[in-house]
Design a protein around this motif. Structure first.
Motif, PDB file in Angstrom:
ATOM      1  N   SER A 398       0.853  -1.190   0.000  1.00  0.00           N
ATOM      2  CA  SER A 398       0.000   0.000   0.000  1.00  0.00           C
ATOM      3  C   SER A 398       0.886   1.236   0.000  1.00  0.00           C
ATOM      4  CB  SER A 398      -0.913   0.015   1.230  1.00  0.00           C
ATOM      5  OG  SER A 398      -1.731  -1.131   1.258  1.00  0.00           O
ATOM      6  N   LEU A 399       0.553   2.199  -0.851  1.00  0.00           N
ATOM      7  CA  LEU A 399       1.351   3.415  -0.973  1.00  0.00           C
ATOM      8  C   LEU A 399       0.481   4.638  -0.752  1.00  0.00           C
ATOM      9  CD1 LEU A 399       3.280   2.504  -4.259  1.00  0.00           C
ATOM     10  CD2 LEU A 399       4.136   2.269  -1.933  1.00  0.00           C
ATOM     11  N   LEU A 400       0.882   5.491   0.178  1.00  0.00           N
ATOM     12  CA  LEU A 400       0.263   6.800   0.362  1.00  0.00           C
ATOM     13  C   LEU A 400       1.308   7.814  -0.093  1.00  0.00           C
ATOM     14  CD1 LEU A 400      -2.055   8.574   1.330  1.00  0.00           C
ATOM     15  CD2 LEU A 400      -1.070   8.500   3.629  1.00  0.00           C
ATOM     16  N   ILE A 401       1.104   8.386  -1.277  1.00  0.00           N
ATOM     17  CA  ILE A 401       2.162   9.125  -1.961  1.00  0.00           C
ATOM     18  C   ILE A 401       1.889  10.622  -1.939  1.00  0.00           C
ATOM     19  CG2 ILE A 401       3.411   9.379  -4.143  1.00  0.00           C
ATOM     20  CD1 ILE A 401       2.439   6.535  -4.835  1.00  0.00           C
ATOM     21  N   LEU A 424       1.691  -9.277  -6.827  1.00  0.00           N
ATOM     22  CA  LEU A 424       1.416  -8.434  -5.662  1.00  0.00           C
ATOM     23  C   LEU A 424       0.064  -7.729  -5.797  1.00  0.00           C
ATOM     24  CD1 LEU A 424       4.763  -6.597  -4.804  1.00  0.00           C
ATOM     25  CD2 LEU A 424       3.618  -8.368  -3.489  1.00  0.00           C
ATOM     26  N   LYS A 425      -0.597  -7.563  -4.673  1.00  0.00           N
ATOM     27  CA  LYS A 425      -1.829  -6.784  -4.633  1.00  0.00           C
ATOM     28  C   LYS A 425      -1.448  -5.338  -4.323  1.00  0.00           C
ATOM     29  CE  LYS A 425      -6.401  -6.640  -2.479  1.00  0.00           C
ATOM     30  NZ  LYS A 425      -7.294  -7.279  -1.471  1.00  0.00           N
ATOM     31  N   TRP A 426      -1.757  -4.428  -5.240  1.00  0.00           N
ATOM     32  CA  TRP A 426      -1.334  -3.033  -5.110  1.00  0.00           C
ATOM     33  C   TRP A 426      -2.499  -2.156  -4.665  1.00  0.00           C
ATOM     34  CZ3 TRP A 426       3.618  -1.063  -6.128  1.00  0.00           C
ATOM     35  CH2 TRP A 426       4.526  -1.984  -6.618  1.00  0.00           C
ATOM     36  N   ARG A 427      -2.224  -1.296  -3.679  1.00  0.00           N
ATOM     37  CA  ARG A 427      -3.165  -0.255  -3.264  1.00  0.00           C
ATOM     38  C   ARG A 427      -2.382   1.054  -3.211  1.00  0.00           C
ATOM     39  NH1 ARG A 427      -7.628  -2.696  -0.566  1.00  0.00           N
ATOM     40  NH2 ARG A 427      -7.251  -4.897  -0.043  1.00  0.00           N
ATOM     41  N   TRP A 428      -2.918   2.105  -3.770  1.00  0.00           N
ATOM     42  CA  TRP A 428      -2.187   3.371  -3.715  1.00  0.00           C
ATOM     43  C   TRP A 428      -3.144   4.550  -3.772  1.00  0.00           C
ATOM     44  CZ3 TRP A 428      -1.774   6.991  -7.816  1.00  0.00           C
ATOM     45  CH2 TRP A 428      -2.355   6.588  -9.018  1.00  0.00           C
ATOM     46  N   ARG A 429      -2.695   5.635  -3.156  1.00  0.00           N
ATOM     47  CA  ARG A 429      -3.464   6.886  -3.136  1.00  0.00           C
ATOM     48  C   ARG A 429      -2.479   8.053  -3.137  1.00  0.00           C
ATOM     49  NH1 ARG A 429      -5.887   9.998   1.006  1.00  0.00           N
ATOM     50  NH2 ARG A 429      -5.321   8.452   2.564  1.00  0.00           N
ATOM     51  N   MET A 430      -2.797   9.079  -3.881  1.00  0.00           N
ATOM     52  CA  MET A 430      -1.909  10.229  -3.992  1.00  0.00           C
ATOM     53  C   MET A 430      -2.533  11.458  -3.337  1.00  0.00           C
ATOM     54  SD  MET A 430      -0.299  11.924  -7.462  1.00  0.00           S
ATOM     55  CE  MET A 430      -1.829  12.771  -7.891  1.00  0.00           C
ATOM     56  N   TYR A 431      -1.684  12.283  -2.710  1.00  0.00           N
ATOM     57  CA  TYR A 431      -2.164  13.550  -2.166  1.00  0.00           C
ATOM     58  C   TYR A 431      -1.090  14.606  -2.379  1.00  0.00           C
ATOM     59  CZ  TYR A 431       0.860  13.014   1.940  1.00  0.00           C
ATOM     60  OH  TYR A 431       1.941  12.899   2.764  1.00  0.00           O
ATOM     61  N   VAL A 432      -1.490  15.872  -2.401  1.00  0.00           N
ATOM     62  CA  VAL A 432      -0.564  16.983  -2.568  1.00  0.00           C
ATOM     63  C   VAL A 432      -0.434  17.699  -1.240  1.00  0.00           C
ATOM     64  CG1 VAL A 432      -0.084  19.127  -3.781  1.00  0.00           C
ATOM     65  CG2 VAL A 432      -1.204  17.242  -4.982  1.00  0.00           C
ATOM     66  N   GLU A 433       0.788  17.886  -0.780  1.00  0.00           N
ATOM     67  CA  GLU A 433       1.028  18.474   0.540  1.00  0.00           C
ATOM     68  C   GLU A 433       0.712  19.960   0.504  1.00  0.00           C
ATOM     69  OE1 GLU A 433       4.286  17.303   3.869  1.00  0.00           O
ATOM     70  OE2 GLU A 433       5.040  18.125   1.998  1.00  0.00           O
TER      71      GLU A 433
END
Length: 433
Positions: A398-401, A424-433
């Motif tokens: 899991s990626l919180l990017i 692999l099971k991929w989970r990801w979410r992107m955010y802008v700081e």
């Protein structure tokens, strides 16, 4: 409404704050009749001018006087406090007035089981208020099970009476004149939950409570000379914002959940072997040193690692060391700067001998990377490869990017990763700081 049972009317009132309760009583005789059966009340501050002081007293006393039994009382919630007249001064803090305390306490003390009190906070002046309410509560409320206090400077606890029924105690932003917590240990021997948040006046706390199950400590200004916990039944412990000057000693054989947030570590950092620890979270500027002093713990399955900028260099923070201390971890969360530090070490170790860390990561099944910052997307695949090539047993990532790059560019890079590691099971979410 007439067809609803009285128990339901009481349950509706129980969920409301005192102003709404008062409106319901005026609007409906059914609710007015049900009110006397109410056993809990939440009273919020709504005073906005000096002329409201006496009215506040009258309303509050009337509310509790018309209740047959008061088991739970919450008073002084200032989270939604509106603009008030500065001329009120200390009059606003009615709870500091001993006469008024005794007036309302005498009406509820016989059956009171839960009490929550929040003093009004005005530019830090609460530190100079001398509240005697804790001593009065301990002397009168013999059935009290839960007590919460926020924003006050308590007088000496020398006259504090034993509260043998008390199971839960929360003190937030309190000045407590009990440097070693010796008096507190004596007066609440059956305490099961202890939360000391932003508390001053304690410098060498020794928490020796035989029945304590959960403990949360966050000292004000992050300064403690010594912290000792000897708690044979403790299951959950959270210690935050401890400076390097602290001496930390923990002896809790049943502990299963532990969170430690400390700046730096000295030789005095001492943790007894934990045979039941399942979940461990660590945040520090010197993670390598904590791993050095931490004894090998094979029971930890869920591990979270977070680092502060300016990480200490007393001992290297490496994946090899991490899995040496916690060899049975199946779920690992790496946050923010800790990822950067570990990734840097991975490059070093991989160039030296990639076999060093392969053995320790075979049991890892889930990897979560939080607050992962991407400056250049072209390095993303290489960054991830340094991890996944070593974690051969991994099944989910899991990626919180945190990224300033476009979502399409990032998705393209992640698609490449999915193609390289299709199992692999991929989970990801992107955010802008």
């Amino acid at each position: 409404m007439d067809k609803l049972p009285q128990d339901l009317h009481v349950d509706i009132l129980r969920r409301l704050h005192s102003p709404d309760v008062a409106r319901c009583r005026v609007a409906s005789k059914i609710f007015d009749d049900a009110y006397s059966h109410l056993r809990s009340i939440k009273f919020k501050w709504t005073i906005v001018k000096p002329s409201s002081i006496n009215l506040f007293k009258k309303i509050f006393l009337n509310l509790i006087s018309n209740m047959r039994v008061v088991e739970s009382l919450c008073i002084g919630d200032v989270d939604e406090f509106r603009e008030y007249d500065k001329k009120l001064g200390d009059d606003l803090n009615l709870l500091t007035h001993e006469e008024f305390i005794m007036e309302w306490l005498s009406k509820v003390s016989q059956n009171l089981k839960s009490l929550s009190i929040t003093y009004f906070l005005d530019d830090g002046s609460f530190w100079w208020q001398q509240a005697k309410v804790l001593n009065l509560v301990s002397a009168n409320c013999h059935k009290l099970v839960e007590l919460k206090m926020k924003y006050a400077r308590l007088r000496s606890v020398d006259n504090l009476n034993p509260m043998l029924m008390l199971k839960s105690l929360t003190l937030e932003f309190i000045h407590l004149n009990d440097e070693n917590l010796n008096k507190l240990n004596t007066c609440v021997p059956n305490l099961q939950v202890l939360n000391l948040i932003g508390v001053t006046g304690i410098r060498k706390p020794k928490i020796h409570l035989l029945n304590l199950i959960s403990c949360h400590l966050l000292p004000k200004h992050a300064f403690l000379e010594h912290l000792s916990l000897i708690t044979p039944r403790l299951i959950k412990l959270r210690v935050e914002e401890i400076l390097s000057t602290s001496v930390l000693y923990v002896e809790a054989p049943l502990l299963s959940r532990l969170h430690i947030d400390c700046r730096y570590v000295q030789d005095a950092f001492s943790l007894k072997k934990f045979e039941n620890l399942k979940q461990f979270s660590i945040k520090s500027s010197d993670i390598g040193s904590i791993l050095y002093y931490f004894t090998i713990t094979e029971t930890v399955e869920d591990l979270t690692v977070d680092a502060r900028v300016g990480i200490g260099k007393n001992f290297r923070f490496t994946l090899e060391k991490l899995f040496t201390v916690f060899p049975k971890v199946t779920s690992l969360c790496i946050r923010s700067y800790a990822w950067w530090e570990l990734n840097r070490e991975w490059f070093i170790i991989a160039s030296e001998s990639s076999s060093k860390i392969t053995q320790g990561t075979k049991g890892l099944r889930k990897l979560r990377i939080e607050n992962y910052k991407i400056c250049d997307p072209s390095f993303f695949l290489l960054d991830v490869a340094c991890v996944l090539d070593q974690c051969i047993g991994l099944s989910e990532i899991s990626l919180l990017i945190c990224s300033d790059v476009g979502g399409d560019v990032l998705k393209s890079e992640i698609d490449k990763c999915v193609a390289c590691w299709p199992n692999l099971k991929w989970r990801w979410r992107m955010y802008v700081e």
